[in-house]
Design an enzyme around this catalytic site. Structure first.
Site, PDB file in Angstrom:
ATOM      1  N   THR A 136       0.822  -1.215   0.000  1.00 50.32           N
ATOM      2  CA  THR A 136       0.000   0.000   0.000  1.00 50.32           C
ATOM      3  C   THR A 136       0.856   1.266   0.000  1.00 50.32           C
TER       4      THR A 136
ATOM      5  N   GLY B 176       2.972  -3.219   8.443  1.00 55.14           N
ATOM      6  CA  GLY B 176       3.210  -3.485   9.866  1.00 55.14           C
ATOM      7  C   GLY B 176       4.687  -3.744  10.135  1.00 55.14           C
TER       8      GLY B 176
ATOM      9  N   GLU C 223      -6.250  -5.888   3.736  1.00 57.92           N
ATOM     10  CA  GLU C 223      -6.289  -7.018   2.797  1.00 57.92           C
ATOM     11  C   GLU C 223      -7.457  -6.894   1.818  1.00 57.92           C
TER      12      GLU C 223
HETATM   13  C1  LIG Z   1      -6.406 -21.017   8.705  1.00 61.35           C
HETATM   14  C2  LIG Z   1      -5.282 -20.609   9.623  1.00 61.35           C
HETATM   15  C3  LIG Z   1      -4.207 -19.744   9.028  1.00 61.35           C
HETATM   16  C4  LIG Z   1      -3.520 -18.908  10.067  1.00 61.35           C
HETATM   17  C5  LIG Z   1      -2.916 -17.642   9.490  1.00 61.35           C
HETATM   18  C6  LIG Z   1      -2.417 -16.810  10.539  1.00 61.35           C
HETATM   19  C7  LIG Z   1      -2.174 -15.537  10.410  1.00 61.35           C
HETATM   20  C8  LIG Z   1      -2.614 -14.683   9.293  1.00 61.35           C
HETATM   21  C9  LIG Z   1      -3.910 -14.075   9.679  1.00 61.35           C
HETATM   22  C10 LIG Z   1      -4.266 -12.874   9.511  1.00 61.35           C
HETATM   23  C11 LIG Z   1      -3.350 -11.826   9.085  1.00 61.35           C
HETATM   24  C12 LIG Z   1      -2.989 -11.157  10.281  1.00 61.35           C
HETATM   25  C13 LIG Z   1      -2.438 -10.052  10.340  1.00 61.35           C
HETATM   26  C14 LIG Z   1      -2.137  -9.200   9.226  1.00 61.35           C
HETATM   27  C15 LIG Z   1      -2.573  -7.832   9.575  1.00 61.35           C
HETATM   28  C16 LIG Z   1      -2.602  -6.901   8.732  1.00 61.35           C
HETATM   29  C17 LIG Z   1      -2.064  -7.124   7.391  1.00 61.35           C
HETATM   30  C18 LIG Z   1      -2.719  -6.280   6.361  1.00 61.35           C
HETATM   31  C19 LIG Z   1      -1.880  -6.423   5.115  1.00 61.35           C
HETATM   32  C20 LIG Z   1      -2.427  -5.700   3.935  1.00 61.35           C
HETATM   33  O1  LIG Z   1      -3.434  -5.081   3.969  1.00 61.35           O
HETATM   34  S1  LIG Z   1      -1.488  -5.893   2.534  1.00 61.35           S
HETATM   35  C21 LIG Z   1      -2.289  -4.964   1.291  1.00 61.35           C
HETATM   36  C22 LIG Z   1      -3.541  -5.612   0.789  1.00 61.35           C
HETATM   37  N1  LIG Z   1      -4.054  -4.888  -0.322  1.00 61.35           N
HETATM   38  C23 LIG Z   1      -5.124  -5.242  -0.981  1.00 61.35           C
HETATM   39  O2  LIG Z   1      -5.770  -6.206  -0.652  1.00 61.35           O
HETATM   40  C24 LIG Z   1      -5.432  -4.449  -2.230  1.00 61.35           C
HETATM   41  C25 LIG Z   1      -6.800  -4.727  -2.752  1.00 61.35           C
HETATM   42  N2  LIG Z   1      -6.816  -4.578  -4.197  1.00 61.35           N
HETATM   43  C26 LIG Z   1      -6.690  -5.630  -5.039  1.00 61.35           C
HETATM   44  O3  LIG Z   1      -6.530  -6.772  -4.641  1.00 61.35           O
HETATM   45  C27 LIG Z   1      -6.774  -5.308  -6.502  1.00 61.35           C
HETATM   46  O4  LIG Z   1      -6.397  -4.051  -6.809  1.00 61.35           O
HETATM   47  C28 LIG Z   1      -8.167  -5.565  -7.070  1.00 61.35           C
HETATM   48  C29 LIG Z   1      -8.455  -7.068  -6.975  1.00 61.35           C
HETATM   49  C30 LIG Z   1      -9.225  -4.773  -6.325  1.00 61.35           C
HETATM   50  C31 LIG Z   1      -8.202  -5.145  -8.556  1.00 61.35           C
HETATM   51  O5  LIG Z   1      -7.052  -5.636  -9.180  1.00 61.35           O
HETATM   52  P1  LIG Z   1      -6.812  -5.438 -10.758  1.00 61.35           P
HETATM   53  O6  LIG Z   1      -7.191  -4.055 -11.127  1.00 61.35           O
HETATM   54  O7  LIG Z   1      -5.437  -5.860 -11.055  1.00 61.35           O
HETATM   55  O8  LIG Z   1      -7.784  -6.503 -11.314  1.00 61.35           O
HETATM   56  P2  LIG Z   1      -9.173  -6.367 -12.053  1.00 61.35           P
HETATM   57  O9  LIG Z   1     -10.218  -5.879 -11.157  1.00 61.35           O
HETATM   58  O10 LIG Z   1      -8.974  -5.629 -13.337  1.00 61.35           O
HETATM   59  O11 LIG Z   1      -9.433  -7.929 -12.381  1.00 61.35           O
HETATM   60  C32 LIG Z   1      -8.700  -8.617 -13.394  1.00 61.35           C
HETATM   61  C33 LIG Z   1      -8.865 -10.094 -13.198  1.00 61.35           C
HETATM   62  O12 LIG Z   1      -8.047 -10.521 -12.115  1.00 61.35           O
HETATM   63  C34 LIG Z   1      -8.774 -11.306 -11.208  1.00 61.35           C
HETATM   64  N3  LIG Z   1      -8.167 -11.138  -9.887  1.00 61.35           N
HETATM   65  C35 LIG Z   1      -8.035 -10.009  -9.168  1.00 61.35           C
HETATM   66  N4  LIG Z   1      -7.403 -10.264  -8.037  1.00 61.35           N
HETATM   67  C36 LIG Z   1      -7.105 -11.577  -8.040  1.00 61.35           C
HETATM   68  C37 LIG Z   1      -6.432 -12.414  -7.125  1.00 61.35           C
HETATM   69  N5  LIG Z   1      -5.961 -11.964  -5.958  1.00 61.35           N
HETATM   70  N6  LIG Z   1      -6.299 -13.712  -7.438  1.00 61.35           N
HETATM   71  C38 LIG Z   1      -6.783 -14.184  -8.602  1.00 61.35           C
HETATM   72  N7  LIG Z   1      -7.427 -13.434  -9.507  1.00 61.35           N
HETATM   73  C39 LIG Z   1      -7.590 -12.145  -9.218  1.00 61.35           C
HETATM   74  C40 LIG Z   1     -10.175 -10.766 -11.304  1.00 61.35           C
HETATM   75  O13 LIG Z   1     -11.101 -11.706 -10.846  1.00 61.35           O
HETATM   76  C41 LIG Z   1     -10.281 -10.491 -12.797  1.00 61.35           C
HETATM   77  O14 LIG Z   1     -10.577 -11.701 -13.447  1.00 61.35           O
HETATM   78  P3  LIG Z   1     -11.407 -11.673 -14.808  1.00 61.35           P
HETATM   79  O15 LIG Z   1     -10.685 -10.826 -15.773  1.00 61.35           O
HETATM   80  O16 LIG Z   1     -11.495 -13.107 -15.182  1.00 61.35           O
HETATM   81  O17 LIG Z   1     -12.756 -11.079 -14.476  1.00 61.35           O
HETATM   82  C1  LIG Z   2      -4.537  -1.882  10.408  1.00 64.32           C
HETATM   83  C2  LIG Z   2      -4.059  -1.896   8.999  1.00 64.32           C
HETATM   84  C3  LIG Z   2      -2.937  -2.619   8.651  1.00 64.32           C
HETATM   85  C4  LIG Z   2      -2.462  -2.620   7.345  1.00 64.32           C
HETATM   86  N1  LIG Z   2      -1.331  -3.294   7.051  1.00 64.32           N
HETATM   87  C5  LIG Z   2      -0.820  -3.250   5.789  1.00 64.32           C
HETATM   88  C6  LIG Z   2       0.404  -3.899   5.472  1.00 64.32           C
HETATM   89  O1  LIG Z   2       1.014  -4.549   6.318  1.00 64.32           O
HETATM   90  N2  LIG Z   2       0.894  -3.801   4.218  1.00 64.32           N
HETATM   91  C7  LIG Z   2       0.244  -3.108   3.249  1.00 64.32           C
HETATM   92  O2  LIG Z   2       0.744  -3.053   2.130  1.00 64.32           O
HETATM   93  N3  LIG Z   2      -0.923  -2.483   3.513  1.00 64.32           N
HETATM   94  C8  LIG Z   2      -1.472  -2.540   4.760  1.00 64.32           C
HETATM   95  N4  LIG Z   2      -2.657  -1.901   5.048  1.00 64.32           N
HETATM   96  C9  LIG Z   2      -3.323  -1.144   3.987  1.00 64.32           C
HETATM   97  C10 LIG Z   2      -4.632  -1.767   3.531  1.00 64.32           C
HETATM   98  O3  LIG Z   2      -4.432  -2.910   2.787  1.00 64.32           O
HETATM   99  C11 LIG Z   2      -5.433  -0.726   2.743  1.00 64.32           C
HETATM  100  O4  LIG Z   2      -5.760   0.332   3.626  1.00 64.32           O
HETATM  101  C12 LIG Z   2      -6.678  -1.334   2.137  1.00 64.32           C
HETATM  102  O5  LIG Z   2      -6.354  -2.219   1.108  1.00 64.32           O
HETATM  103  C13 LIG Z   2      -7.674  -0.272   1.635  1.00 64.32           C
HETATM  104  O6  LIG Z   2      -7.085   0.562   0.717  1.00 64.32           O
HETATM  105  P1  LIG Z   2      -7.128   2.170   0.860  1.00 64.32           P
HETATM  106  O7  LIG Z   2      -6.670   2.504   2.208  1.00 64.32           O
HETATM  107  O8  LIG Z   2      -6.414   2.701  -0.320  1.00 64.32           O
HETATM  108  O9  LIG Z   2      -8.653   2.529   0.768  1.00 64.32           O
HETATM  109  P2  LIG Z   2      -9.377   3.316  -0.412  1.00 64.32           P
HETATM  110  O10 LIG Z   2      -9.343   2.476  -1.635  1.00 64.32           O
HETATM  111  O11 LIG Z   2      -8.879   4.694  -0.538  1.00 64.32           O
HETATM  112  O12 LIG Z   2     -10.857   3.309   0.144  1.00 64.32           O
HETATM  113  C14 LIG Z   2     -11.573   4.460   0.524  1.00 64.32           C
HETATM  114  C15 LIG Z   2     -13.037   4.321   0.047  1.00 64.32           C
HETATM  115  O13 LIG Z   2     -13.050   4.293  -1.377  1.00 64.32           O
HETATM  116  C16 LIG Z   2     -13.857   3.217  -1.820  1.00 64.32           C
HETATM  117  N5  LIG Z   2     -13.347   2.689  -3.099  1.00 64.32           N
HETATM  118  C17 LIG Z   2     -12.057   2.578  -3.508  1.00 64.32           C
HETATM  119  N6  LIG Z   2     -11.994   1.999  -4.718  1.00 64.32           N
HETATM  120  C18 LIG Z   2     -13.257   1.733  -5.089  1.00 64.32           C
HETATM  121  C19 LIG Z   2     -13.849   1.104  -6.222  1.00 64.32           C
HETATM  122  N7  LIG Z   2     -13.106   0.622  -7.218  1.00 64.32           N
HETATM  123  N8  LIG Z   2     -15.189   0.996  -6.275  1.00 64.32           N
HETATM  124  C20 LIG Z   2     -15.950   1.445  -5.253  1.00 64.32           C
HETATM  125  N9  LIG Z   2     -15.447   2.023  -4.131  1.00 64.32           N
HETATM  126  C21 LIG Z   2     -14.116   2.165  -4.065  1.00 64.32           C
HETATM  127  C22 LIG Z   2     -13.759   2.171  -0.718  1.00 64.32           C
HETATM  128  O14 LIG Z   2     -14.870   1.287  -0.739  1.00 64.32           O
HETATM  129  C23 LIG Z   2     -13.707   3.046   0.529  1.00 64.32           C
HETATM  130  O15 LIG Z   2     -15.044   3.335   0.906  1.00 64.32           O
HETATM  131  C24 LIG Z   2      -3.155  -1.889   6.355  1.00 64.32           C
HETATM  132  C25 LIG Z   2      -4.303  -1.168   6.690  1.00 64.32           C
HETATM  133  C26 LIG Z   2      -4.748  -1.160   7.994  1.00 64.32           C
HETATM  134  C27 LIG Z   2      -5.968  -0.361   8.350  1.00 64.32           C
END
Ligand SMILES: CCCCC/C=C\C/C=C\C/C=C\C/C=C\CCCC(=O)SCCNC(=O)CCNC(=O)[C@H](O)C(C)(C)COP(=O)(O)OP(=O)(O)OC[C@H]1O[C@@H](n2cnc3c(N)ncnc32)[C@H](O)[C@@H]1OP(=O)(O)O
Ligand SMILES: Cc1cc2nc3c(=O)[nH]c(=O)nc-3n(C[C@H](O)[C@H](O)[C@H](O)COP(=O)(O)OP(=O)(O)OC[C@H]3O[C@@H](n4cnc5c(N)ncnc54)[C@H](O)[C@@H]3O)c2cc1C
Length: 665
Positions: free
Chosen positions: A151, A190, A433
């Protein structure tokens, strides 16, 4: 204060339990051996005096809290290493690591959290065998401490818009990492602030001016001896947050920092020495760590809720308030049916998501095996499931954690109840996530695609197979099967209606993107409805499966909860059901009666059910939720730890209040 007995209210509650608590604990732990292993780890962890807090965390400064969290992280790592827990390598339930000990030692998270939850899994998931060999060992031994830096200040959701660049220089066989703007600074990872010396940086790969999309790079950011930031690295902490205040989330910028070519993780895509890019079979494989963490969040969400509901139900059994009948003593607040309505659904919801999380984990493991032999067929369905279940588990559980907090009245507002902290870590799962609305829209994208392909005769994946059924009206049926069918009808109805709107909007001249945006409120409704149908189906089928092996007494209680979950959701989603099924007012009246009967039936087992989560007092960390039920004594003991109570008169009296009172200000 030494407390020997158990509060008589809780003693009485435990005597009415109709099933074997240990049997349920074993089931929730996924096996008696898992319970035994978890307890052995807990015995070990909780015997380490360095892991106990002398002063409650909330009375420390931000800096002191960080330093304390680091100290404890190091001790916890050492103890867990001795117990053989392989951190960063996950199994089905993982109760011994993150689930219980972890959040009891750190009420607000550990700065090492991302090392285990994302740094190591990304090395394992995205590195080729040589890279895994090198980096995994170093990370496991804590020679390097890392995080997952994706991010940025300007973009979290839209990862194609990330600005951090990794430009390949074939002359030196290096990548040059650069942050071209303020908005390109990494923000949130983190541990990044002052803890990690390495990180996985997700950056836009560029070779000879051509972009190749987001790729993972291992980047050293601090010196291994002095811990000073390396030249060209700007790093720090982002500041105080609603929760996760001991996680040390940080920012990071690069000024033309060079790293060797082999620091790009190359399991799926490769860059050769001469700058040739070989693309992975599926570009979305670079998003693999996110899929894994979304899968695990379902279990985390269920766990946070199970802890909150244990606290709230135990407290509700020892708290007496008001009068039900004039000539009788004040009842336990748990006897108020409104209180049961707030809380029993918390137990059922926690079970629903816990059993779904084990099922989803198995789907994930199956996919991993297929992926290893080049088969990605299951990925679209897994991605949709991971997104959608992450959303509904995190939002439902967070809502219910807050309900638990409020159900404890004023005392639930105390930090010493641990309910505010549980709410904080739980609500974060709605954002990290993948922000929940965005994840629902991803789910909708997969559903609409499946719907359209299905209308052209293509088969549906297993969790969408019911889309093929004709949506013919049928008489309402209040059995579990009948309710499940009804929710599937809602899901079909909402999806079909969203698709019609999309088609109408495009027909009226809107672009596909504008049509999508205009229909997006409907689309997220359709996505949620599919998730509900999946959870109802999996929860029921898993309990039917386990029901064949557990005792009749336990089976009966497990089904009481399934029924409660089904009937509660039916009443909650009445509007949708009235629209898409034959549900009538008469059916609703009888379902309400059924719901009230179920609350009554579950009441004698309420304490047994939360005891079965098997949270030791050290894990719950709550004045209100202890096993012995002496909530008032614990509240007072904790209040006495306030630094203000160390002296009878605070100096500010003489400095400010007294002059005010005397008119001498
Ligand atoms: C069971 C026990 C296990 C124990 C585990 C223990 C510990 C772990 C537990 C918990 C964790 C704990 C602590 C961690 C705490 C905090 C950590 C936070 C870390 C973070 O917070 S870290 C940042 C995360 N940050 C995001 O989460 C960003 C979200 N944003 C996106 O993820 C993309 O931006 C998206 C998807 C919105 C748009 O992406 P895009 O623009 O590139 O794609 P687009 O929409 O155009 O889709 C094109 C084609 O890709 C396919 N597609 C897309 N994504 C895919 C994927 N992942 N896999 C396979 N296919 C996928 C679609 O389905 C489509 O498919 P089709 O074309 O067929 O329709
Ligand atoms: C506690 C915590 C821990 C984190 N840890 C990590 C980490 O370890 N590593 C890391 O890389 N990141 C981490 N993050 C970041 C986290 O993954 C992002 O904050 C999260 O993915 C949301 O993205 P954003 O903050 O850009 O929200 P934004 O995308 O700016 O969202 C703001 C608003 O815009 C809306 N919006 C955005 N895009 C669209 C769309 N396409 N259509 C409709 N609505 C939309 C959302 O629904 C929301 O209401 C952490 C966040 C938190 C809060």
């Amino acid at each position: 204060m030494t407390l020997k007995k158990v509060n008589p209210d809780l003693e009485k509650e435990r005597s009415t339990c109709t099933f074997n608590i240990e049997e349920l604990t074993n089931l929730l732990d996924t096996g008696a051996h898992c319970t035994a292993e978890r307890r052995a780890v807990e015995d070990k962890v909780f015997s380490v005096k360095e892991l106990k807090d002398e002063i409650p965390d909330e009375f420390l400064s931000h800096k002191e809290r960080y330093e304390n969290a680091i100290r404890k992280s190091v001790f916890l790592h050492k103890v867990l290493q001795e117990t053989g827990v392989k951190r960063g390598v996950y199994n089905r339930s993982d109760k011994s690591d993150f689930r219980t000990t972890y959040y009891s030692i750190f009420k607000d998270g550990s700065p090492f959290m991302l090392q285990y939850s994302m740094f190591v899994p990304t090395i394992l998931g995205q590195g080729d065998s040589e890279q895994v060999e090198l980096w995994y060992k170093r990370a496991l031994n804590m020679e390097i401490i890392g995080t997952y830096a994706q991010t940025e200040l300007g973009h979290g959701t839209f990862i194609r818009g990330l600005e951090t660049e990794a430009v390949y220089d074939e002359k030196t066989e290096e990548f040059i990492l650069n942050s071209p703007s303020l908005s390109s600074y990494k923000w949130w990872p983190g541990g990044l602030g002052h803890t990690t010396n390495y990180c996985i940086v997700m950056a836009q790969l560029k070779i000879k001016g051509k972009p190749y999309g987001m790729q993972p790079f291992i980047v050293q950011i601090r010196d291994e001896e002095t811990h000073m930031p390396l030249p060209g690295v700007k790093v720090g902490e982002i500041g105080a947050k609603l929760a996760f205040n001991t996680v040390n989330n940080g920012f990071l910028g690069f000024e033309h920092v060079r790293i060797p070519r082999r620091h790009m993780l190359m399991r799926f895509s490769q860059v050769s020495k001469d700058g040739k890019f070989t693309s992975s079979a599926n570009p979305k494989l670079a998003y693999g760590t996110m899929v894994m963490v979304r899968v695990t969040i379902v279990n985390s969400a269920a766990t946070y809720l199970s802890r909150a509901v244990t606290i709230a139900i135990r407290y509700s059994a020892v708290r007496h308030q008001s009068k039900l009948k004039q000539n009788e003593p004040e009842p336990q607040i748990l006897d108020y049916v409104t209180q049961q309505h707030k809380l029993f659904i918390g137990i059922a919801t926690s079970h629903a998501y816990m059993f779904c999380s084990y099922w989803l984990w198995d789907v994930y493991v199956m996919y991993q095996k297929e992926q290893n032999v080049g088969n990605f067929d299951r990925l679209p369905e897994l991605h949709a499931l991971a997104c959608c279940l992450k959303v509904i588990s995190s939002s439902d559980c967070t809502g219910l954690v807050e309900k638990c907090r409020m159900s404890c009245g004023g005392h639930g507002f105390m930090m010493s109840s641990n309910l505010p902290q549980l709410y904080g870590i739980s609500t974060a799962t709605c954002t990290y996530e993948g922000e929940n609305t965005v994840m629902l829209l991803q789910t909708a994208r997969a559903l609409v695609k499946a719907w359209e392909l299905g209308s052209r005769g293509r088969p549906f994946s297993p969790t969408m197979s019911y889309f093929a059924e004709k949506n013919v009206p049928s008489k309402w049926d209040s059995s579990l099967e009948g309710i499940l069918n009804a929710f599937q009808k809602v899901s079909i109805g909402k999806l079909s209606s969203s698709v019609s709107s999309l088609q109408e909007y495009t027909k009226s001249g809107l672009s596909a993107e504008d049509a999508w945006n205009k229909a997006s409120v409907q689309l997220i409704g359709a996505a949620e409805a599919w998730g509900r149908a999946v959870v109802l189906s999996i929860y029921k089928s898993e309990i039917e499966r386990y029901g064949q092996t557990v005792s009749p007494a336990l089976k009966s209680v497990l089904f009481d909860l399934v029924e409660l979950y089904y009937v509660h959701l039916t009443l909650e989603k009445m509007g949708d059901l009235l629209l898409y099924t034959q549900l009538s007012e008469k059916d609703v009246v009888s379902l309400r009666k059924k719901y009230e009967d179920l609350l009554e039936k579950i009441r004698p087992n309420a304490i047994g059910l939360v005891d079965a989560f098997d949270y030791r007092d050290e894990v719950l960390n709550s004045t209100l939720g202890s096993y012995d039920g002496f909530a008032y004594e614990r509240l007072m003991t904790e209040a006495m730890k306030s630094p203000l109570n160390a002296e009878p008169v605070n100096q500010s009296f003489h400095k400010y209040i007294k002059p005010l009172m005397k008119g001498k200000l």
